[in-house]
Design an enzyme around this catalytic site. Structure first.
Site, short mmCIF file in Angstrom:
data_model
loop_
_atom_site.label_atom_id
_atom_site.label_comp_id
_atom_site.label_asym_id
_atom_site.label_seq_id
_atom_site.Cartn_x
_atom_site.Cartn_y
_atom_site.Cartn_z
N ASP A 1 0.84 -1.19 0.00
CA ASP A 1 0.00 0.00 0.00
C ASP A 1 0.88 1.24 0.00
O ASP A 1 2.07 1.17 0.24
CB ASP A 1 -0.96 0.01 1.21
CG ASP A 1 -0.32 -0.56 2.49
OD1 ASP A 1 0.91 -0.49 2.61
OD2 ASP A 1 -1.06 -1.05 3.35
N ASN B 1 -7.33 -2.91 14.27
CA ASN B 1 -8.74 -2.99 13.87
C ASN B 1 -8.99 -4.15 12.90
O ASN B 1 -10.09 -4.28 12.36
CB ASN B 1 -9.21 -1.67 13.25
CG ASN B 1 -8.52 -1.36 11.92
OD1 ASN B 1 -7.67 -2.12 11.46
ND2 ASN B 1 -8.89 -0.26 11.30
N HIS C 1 -7.29 -4.75 10.01
CA HIS C 1 -6.97 -4.57 8.59
C HIS C 1 -5.70 -5.34 8.20
O HIS C 1 -4.83 -5.58 9.03
CB HIS C 1 -6.89 -3.09 8.19
CG HIS C 1 -5.71 -2.33 8.70
ND1 HIS C 1 -5.76 -0.98 9.03
CD2 HIS C 1 -4.41 -2.69 8.91
CE1 HIS C 1 -4.57 -0.57 9.41
NE2 HIS C 1 -3.73 -1.58 9.36
N GLU D 1 -9.61 -2.01 5.21
CA GLU D 1 -10.19 -1.67 6.50
C GLU D 1 -11.45 -2.51 6.76
O GLU D 1 -12.00 -3.12 5.83
CB GLU D 1 -10.56 -0.18 6.51
CG GLU D 1 -9.36 0.76 6.29
CD GLU D 1 -8.50 0.97 7.54
OE1 GLU D 1 -8.48 0.08 8.42
OE2 GLU D 1 -7.84 2.02 7.64
C1 F6R Z 1 1.47 -1.13 6.16
C2 F6R Z 1 0.28 -1.99 6.21
C3 F6R Z 1 -0.53 -2.09 7.45
C4 F6R Z 1 0.29 -2.49 8.67
C5 F6R Z 1 -0.58 -2.57 9.91
C6 F6R Z 1 0.23 -2.89 11.16
O1 F6R Z 1 2.12 -1.22 4.92
O2 F6R Z 1 -0.05 -2.60 5.23
O3 F6R Z 1 -1.56 -3.02 7.25
O4 F6R Z 1 0.90 -3.72 8.42
O5 F6R Z 1 -1.22 -1.34 10.11
O6 F6R Z 1 1.12 -1.86 11.41
P1 F6R Z 1 2.26 -1.99 12.52
O7 F6R Z 1 3.10 -3.13 12.13
O8 F6R Z 1 3.00 -0.69 12.45
O9 F6R Z 1 1.56 -2.21 13.82
#
Ligand code: F6R
Length: 261
Positions: A82, A150, A152, A157
């Site tokens: 992303d 959450n 995702h 989301e």
């Molecule tokens: C980022 C992504 C997000 C993160 C997720 C967890 O490229 O795709 O889905 O993997 O928000 O983030 P952290 O590892 O920072 O807790």
């Protein structure tokens, strides 16, 4: 490190490596990444990378491994899961820059092997389609994932349908708040991102999910062992047909149910 198999909500089996703390996720995850890269040979492996805190120890270890073993990476094709809409690849908070700094530059991945969605395009829908097509043609050998508190995965989301593909999404307040730590002010976190979809992820040959910390414990258990629901997009991992490896620290595994309990 403990290697166990846990039963998913739909009765499947997931391979889980439990390590003491987040730093310890790095070595086994980097070893898996190196194996995929090396197996890609001269044709090169195709890998999609998550950014954020969870995969960081893996990228740091991979850099250290590459320094001591120098395996060839030049043919590897790297994709971002992303990216924020509107940010250039060298914007300090862009995911492209994150990957360049923490992995691509230190291992010397050639510039033309670094792919990211066209988030600066005036036609975002066309840019999303082009990215999805590129991923379809270059079937991913591995996608490295983190999980949001959450539920995702990538920026899919809660509410995302199973058959989603690469598209523009509005980020939830929760996600913008969680990512504000990378910006100097929360208002600077972009409101939109381009993300690969759930189907895009499930089309990969192999998945690696990384999770650490107490704040991921409830959602990790729901994702792997709860019902499959659009409210928890990570729960779609339970229907993945390839090999899913989960590497998580003890804190993140606290709410998982083990067969012998
Ligand atoms: C980022 C992504 C997000 C993160 C997720 C967890 O490229 O795709 O889905 O993997 O928000 O983030 P952290 O590892 O920072 O807790």
């Amino acid at each position: 490190m403990m290697s166990v198999y846990v039963r998913t909500g739909v009765g499947g089996i997931v391979h889980l490596l439990i390590v003491e703390n987040s730093d310890r996720t790095g070595k086994p995850a980097a070893a898996l990444l190196r194996d995929v890269i090396v197996a890609g040979g001269t044709k090169g492996a195709s890998i999609c990378f998550a950014t954020g805190s969870s995969p960081l120890p893996a990228y740091q270890e991979l850099v250290a491994m590459h320094k001591s073993e120098a395996f060839p990476v030049e043919a590897t094709r790297a994709y971002l899961l992303d990216e924020y809409v509107g940010l250039s690849a060298d914007h300090p908070q862009s995911f492209g820059r994150f990957m360049a700094e923490h992995l691509y530059d230190p291992i010397g991945l050639p510039q033309d092997r670094r792919h990211r969605p066209g988030v600066e395009s005036s036609d975002l829908d066309a840019a999303c389609k082009a990215y999805e097509t590129a991923l379809k043609e270059d079937r991913l050998d591995l996608a490295v994932l983190g999980i949001g508190a959450n539920g995702h995965i990538a920026f899919n989301e809660p509410g995302t349908p199973r058959h989603s593909r690469t598209r523009v999404v509005d980020l939830t307040d929760d996600t913008r708040h969680a990512n504000a730590r990378f910006f100097d002010k929360e208002e600077k976190v972009p409101h939109q991102a381009v993300t690969v979809g759930i189907s895009t992820i499930l089309d990969a040959r192999r998945l690696l999910l990384l999770a650490s910390g107490e704040n991921k414990a409830a959602i990790l258990a729901q994702a792997l062992q709860g019902g499959i629901s659009t409210n928890v997009p990570a729960s779609y991992l339970q229907v993945f047909r390839g090999e899913l490896t989960v590497i998580a620290d003890e804190a993140a595994c606290r709410k998982l149910a083990f067969d012998n309990e």
